[in-house]
Design a protein around this motif. Structure first.
Motif, PDB file in Angstrom:
ATOM      1  N   LYS A  13      -6.315  -3.636  -7.941  1.00 54.03           N
ATOM      2  CA  LYS A  13      -7.054  -2.888  -6.940  1.00 54.03           C
ATOM      3  C   LYS A  13      -6.062  -2.142  -6.031  1.00 54.03           C
ATOM      4  O   LYS A  13      -4.996  -2.655  -5.727  1.00 54.03           O
ATOM      5  N   SER A  14      -6.465  -0.958  -5.573  1.00 55.72           N
ATOM      6  CA  SER A  14      -5.509  -0.144  -4.802  1.00 55.72           C
ATOM      7  C   SER A  14      -5.106  -0.788  -3.471  1.00 55.72           C
ATOM      8  O   SER A  14      -3.984  -0.611  -3.007  1.00 55.72           O
ATOM      9  N   ALA A  15      -6.008  -1.567  -2.874  1.00 50.01           N
ATOM     10  CA  ALA A  15      -5.658  -2.220  -1.609  1.00 50.01           C
ATOM     11  C   ALA A  15      -4.527  -3.221  -1.833  1.00 50.01           C
ATOM     12  O   ALA A  15      -3.652  -3.400  -0.982  1.00 50.01           O
ATOM     13  N   LEU A  22       3.586  -2.201   1.322  1.00 51.78           N
ATOM     14  CA  LEU A  22       3.883  -2.391   2.738  1.00 51.78           C
ATOM     15  C   LEU A  22       4.811  -3.578   2.978  1.00 51.78           C
ATOM     16  O   LEU A  22       5.699  -3.523   3.823  1.00 51.78           O
ATOM     17  N   LEU A  26       8.132  -2.828   5.077  1.00 51.19           N
ATOM     18  CA  LEU A  26       8.315  -3.443   6.396  1.00 51.19           C
ATOM     19  C   LEU A  26       9.521  -4.376   6.406  1.00 51.19           C
ATOM     20  O   LEU A  26      10.297  -4.380   7.357  1.00 51.19           O
TER      21      LEU A  26
ATOM     22  N   VAL B 146      -1.780   2.583   4.698  1.00 54.20           N
ATOM     23  CA  VAL B 146      -0.335   2.320   4.669  1.00 54.20           C
ATOM     24  C   VAL B 146       0.470   2.971   5.791  1.00 54.20           C
ATOM     25  O   VAL B 146       1.269   2.313   6.445  1.00 54.20           O
ATOM     26  N   VAL B 149      -0.169   1.355   9.229  1.00 54.20           N
ATOM     27  CA  VAL B 149       0.404   0.008   9.369  1.00 54.20           C
ATOM     28  C   VAL B 149       1.914   0.096   9.568  1.00 54.20           C
ATOM     29  O   VAL B 149       2.489  -0.567  10.431  1.00 54.20           O
ATOM     30  N   ARG B 150       2.543   0.970   8.812  1.00 60.71           N
ATOM     31  CA  ARG B 150       3.980   1.114   8.955  1.00 60.71           C
ATOM     32  C   ARG B 150       4.352   1.606  10.353  1.00 60.71           C
ATOM     33  O   ARG B 150       5.273   1.091  10.991  1.00 60.71           O
ATOM     34  N   ASP B 153       4.086  -1.036  12.939  1.00 59.42           N
ATOM     35  CA  ASP B 153       5.232  -1.939  12.891  1.00 59.42           C
ATOM     36  C   ASP B 153       6.408  -1.366  13.687  1.00 59.42           C
ATOM     37  O   ASP B 153       7.087  -2.078  14.415  1.00 59.42           O
ATOM     38  N   ARG B 154       6.593  -0.062  13.560  1.00 61.85           N
ATOM     39  CA  ARG B 154       7.685   0.569  14.312  1.00 61.85           C
ATOM     40  C   ARG B 154       7.427   0.516  15.813  1.00 61.85           C
ATOM     41  O   ARG B 154       8.324   0.256  16.607  1.00 61.85           O
ATOM     42  N   GLY B 190     -12.047  -3.609  -2.737  1.00 65.40           N
ATOM     43  CA  GLY B 190     -10.617  -3.613  -3.033  1.00 65.40           C
ATOM     44  C   GLY B 190      -9.964  -2.258  -2.848  1.00 65.40           C
ATOM     45  O   GLY B 190      -8.857  -2.020  -3.307  1.00 65.40           O
ATOM     46  N   GLU B 191     -10.641  -1.349  -2.112  1.00 63.95           N
ATOM     47  CA  GLU B 191     -10.043  -0.024  -1.908  1.00 63.95           C
ATOM     48  C   GLU B 191      -9.445   0.108  -0.519  1.00 63.95           C
ATOM     49  O   GLU B 191      -8.953   1.175  -0.163  1.00 63.95           O
ATOM     50  N   MET B 192      -9.563  -0.917   0.310  1.00 58.01           N
ATOM     51  CA  MET B 192      -9.020  -0.803   1.667  1.00 58.01           C
ATOM     52  C   MET B 192      -8.375  -2.122   2.045  1.00 58.01           C
ATOM     53  O   MET B 192      -8.883  -3.187   1.706  1.00 58.01           O
ATOM     54  N   LEU B 193      -7.226  -2.039   2.748  1.00 58.51           N
ATOM     55  CA  LEU B 193      -6.554  -3.248   3.229  1.00 58.51           C
ATOM     56  C   LEU B 193      -7.532  -4.049   4.075  1.00 58.51           C
ATOM     57  O   LEU B 193      -8.255  -3.489   4.896  1.00 58.51           O
ATOM     58  N   ASP B 197      -5.061  -8.920   5.527  1.00 59.81           N
ATOM     59  CA  ASP B 197      -3.835  -8.264   5.048  1.00 59.81           C
ATOM     60  C   ASP B 197      -3.036  -7.688   6.211  1.00 59.81           C
ATOM     61  O   ASP B 197      -1.834  -7.911   6.339  1.00 59.81           O
ATOM     62  N   GLU B 200      -1.506 -10.240   8.519  1.00 61.32           N
ATOM     63  CA  GLU B 200      -0.357 -10.888   7.879  1.00 61.32           C
ATOM     64  C   GLU B 200       0.864  -9.962   7.881  1.00 61.32           C
ATOM     65  O   GLU B 200       1.983 -10.385   8.132  1.00 61.32           O
ATOM     66  N   LEU B 201       0.630  -8.678   7.634  1.00 66.57           N
ATOM     67  CA  LEU B 201       1.745  -7.733   7.574  1.00 66.57           C
ATOM     68  C   LEU B 201       2.386  -7.517   8.939  1.00 66.57           C
ATOM     69  O   LEU B 201       3.594  -7.383   9.053  1.00 66.57           O
ATOM     70  N   LEU B 202       1.576  -7.489   9.982  1.00 66.65           N
ATOM     71  CA  LEU B 202       2.107  -7.135  11.295  1.00 66.65           C
ATOM     72  C   LEU B 202       2.384  -8.334  12.198  1.00 66.65           C
ATOM     73  O   LEU B 202       2.963  -8.169  13.280  1.00 66.65           O
ATOM     74  N   HIS B 203       2.009  -9.529  11.787  1.00 66.98           N
ATOM     75  CA  HIS B 203       2.234 -10.752  12.584  1.00 66.98           C
ATOM     76  C   HIS B 203       1.830 -10.565  14.036  1.00 66.98           C
ATOM     77  O   HIS B 203       2.569 -10.944  14.934  1.00 66.98           O
TER      78      HIS B 203
END
Ligand SMILES: Nc1ncnc2c1ncn2[C@@H]1O[C@H](COP(=O)(O)OP(=O)(O)OP(=O)(O)O)[C@@H](O)[C@H]1O
Ligand SMILES: [Mg+2]
Lengths: 83, 269
Positions: A13-15, A22, A26, B146, B149-150, B153-154, B190-193, B197, B200-203
Motif C-alpha cells: 500500500k502506498s501509505a 520517511l 528522518l 511525506v 511530515v519531513r 521534523d525540521r 492504505g493510501e494515507m499515513l 504512523d 511514531e515518525l515524529l515522536h
C-alpha cells in the motif's frame, strides 16, 4: 496485509511506502547534528586527554556519522606543536 | 502568567492560519483573554480567516516601526469578547520585523493576555524564526503526507535549537502535534499515513486530529473561524483540541471512516 494479499502478491500500500521512506529520511536528517550526547562526550574526552597532554577545546572534535550500515564515531585531536 | 503559543509547520498550506484562528477563538470561548498575531508579513491572511479585514487600520509592522501604538493596531473580535487580532502588513517585506521590536510587543501583550497565539509563515527563514522565538508551547501542524511530515521534523529541530527557551537554557518549548486534513477513509484504504504512523515518525504527543472537510472552505468564505461552524466535525475537533491543550482528557473523534448505512448504500445518499 492480509494472508490473501500475501498469496496474491499484491503490491505494498502506498501509505506503507510513505512511512518506510520517511523513516529513512528522518533518521538521516536527524543524524546531521549527531546524537544529543556528543557535546557531553566531547567535554569528558577533553578532560581525560587533558590529564596527559595539554589540548585546547577547539582542537578536539567528536562526530558520529552513518556510513552504509555502520555508525562511525570519529575522534579527532590536534596536539599542540611541542618542538 | 501569559503563555505564548506558536502555530508552525515548515511546509506551506497545511492549515496553520485555519488552526490559529480556530484555536485562538476556542481559547476565547473558554473565557481566556487571547490575542492572535499574524506573522506572515507580506501575505496577510489571518484577518480574512477571522473576518476582520475591513477593520484593519494599523498592523504589527506599524507598531514595530513606532508608527502606531499597540492598542491602535489590536482589533477586537466580533464573536468573542476576550479575543483580539493583531494583523500584519500586506505591503512590507518579511525583514520588516526586528527581534527587539517583536520582543517589546510580546512583553506588552504578556501583561494583558492569558494566551498569545502566533500564526507563523511557512518556511524556516526569518519570519518563521521570529514567530517561534518567544514560544512557550508549539503546535506543529502536519498533514498526513511525506513532505509535510519531513518539514515538521525540521521545525521540531529548530524549536529545540533556536527558540528563546533553547538559547537561554530554559525548559524546552512544549511541543504538540496537530494532524490536519485527515481522511480516515483513505487511511483505511492504505493510501494515507495513519495518525499512529505520524505519531511514531515524529515522536511528538498528539494534540488532535482535524478531519479533511468542506466546512473549512465554507468557513473561510465567510470569515468565520472553524470552531464557530456549529454541528460540524471540524468545529468539534478543534474544540476537543483546545480542551486537551487546557489539560482535559478527550477521546479522539472523527478518526474512523463513517460507516455508510445499508439503506443509504441501497438507495444512494
Ligand atoms: N481540515 C481541512 N479540511 C479541508 N481543507 C482545509 C483544512 N484545513 C485547511 N484547509 C485548507 O487548506 C488551505 C491552506 O490552509 P491555511 O491557509 O490555514 O494554511 P497555512 O498553513 O496557514 O498556509 P500558509 O503556509 O500559506 O500560511 C486553505 O485553502 C484551507 O481552506
Ligand atoms: Mg497561513
Amino acid at each position: 496485509m492480509s494472508l490473501l494479499d500475501y498469496f496474491l502478491g499484491s503490491r505494498k500500500k502506498s501509505a506503507h511506502v510513505a512511512k518506510d521512506r520517511l523513516k529513512l529520511i528522518l533518521a538521516h536528517e536527524r543524524s546531521d547534528g549527531g546524537p544529543d550526547f556528543l557535546p557531553a562526550l566531547q567535554e569528558e574526552l577533553l578532560a581525560v586527554i587533558g590529564k596527559y597532554i595539554p589540548v585546547d577545546k577547539e582542537n578536539i572534535k567528536v562526530t558520529m556519522e552513518r556510513r552504509g550500515d555502520f555508525e562511525v564515531l570519529e575522534l579527532n585531536v590536534l596536539f599542540p606543536d611541542q618542538r | 502568567m501569559a503563555k505564548i503559543v506558536v502555530v508552525t509547520s515548515g511546509k506551506g498550506g497545511v492549515g496553520k492560519t485555519t488552526t490559529s484562528a480556530a484555536f485562538a477563538s476556542g481559547l476565547a470561548l473558554r473565557g481566556y483573554r487571547t490575542v492572535v498575531i499574524d506573522f506572515d508579513v507580506g501575505l496577510r491572511n489571518l484577518d480574512l480567516i477571522m473576518g476582520c479585514e475591513r477593520r484593519v487600520v494599523y498592523d504589527l509592522v506599524n507598531v514595530i516601526q513606532g508608527e502606531a501604538k499597540l492598542q491602535q493596531a489590536l482589533i477586537r473580535d466580533k464573536r468573542c469578547e476576550s479575543l483580539y487580532v493583531l494583523p500584519t502588513s500586506q505591503t512590507r517585506d518579511k525583514d520588516a520585523l526586528t527581534t527587539e521590536g517583536v520582543t517589546a510587543i510580546m512583553d506588552e501583550l504578556r501583561k494583558e493576555f492569558d494566551y498569545i497565539v502566533c500564526d507563523s509563515p511557512a518556511g524556516i527563514e526569518s519570519g518563521a524564526l521570529m514567530a517561534l522565538y518567544h514560544a512557550d508551547e508549539a503546535i506543529v501542524v502536519t498533514n498526513p503526507e511525506v513532505s509535510s511530515v519531513r518539514d515538521s521534523d525540521r521545525i521540531l529541530g529548530i524549536l529545540a535549537a533556536r527558540s528563546r527557551r533553547a538559547e537561554q537554557g530554559e525548559e524546552p518549548v512544549k511541543e504538540h502535534l496537530l494532524l490536519t486534513r485527515y481522511s480516515p477513509k483513505r487511511v483505511e484504504g492504505g493510501e494515507m499515513l495513519s495518525l499512529e504512523d505520524v505519531k511514531e515518525l515524529l515522536h511528538t504527543p498528539l494534540l488532535g486530529v482535524i478531519p479533511e472537510s468542506e466546512v473549512i472552505l465554507q468557513a473561510s468564505n465567510q470569515g468565520i473561524p472553524a470552531v464557530h461552524m456549529d454541528h460540524s466535525d471540524v468545529a468539534e475537533a478543534y474544540k476537543d483540541m483546545v480542551a486537551r491543550f487546557l489539560g482535559e482528557e478527550r477521546p479522539l473523534r472523527f478518526v474512523q471512516p463513517v460507516k455508510v448505512g445499508f439503506f443509504k448504500r441501497l438507495f444512494g445518499g
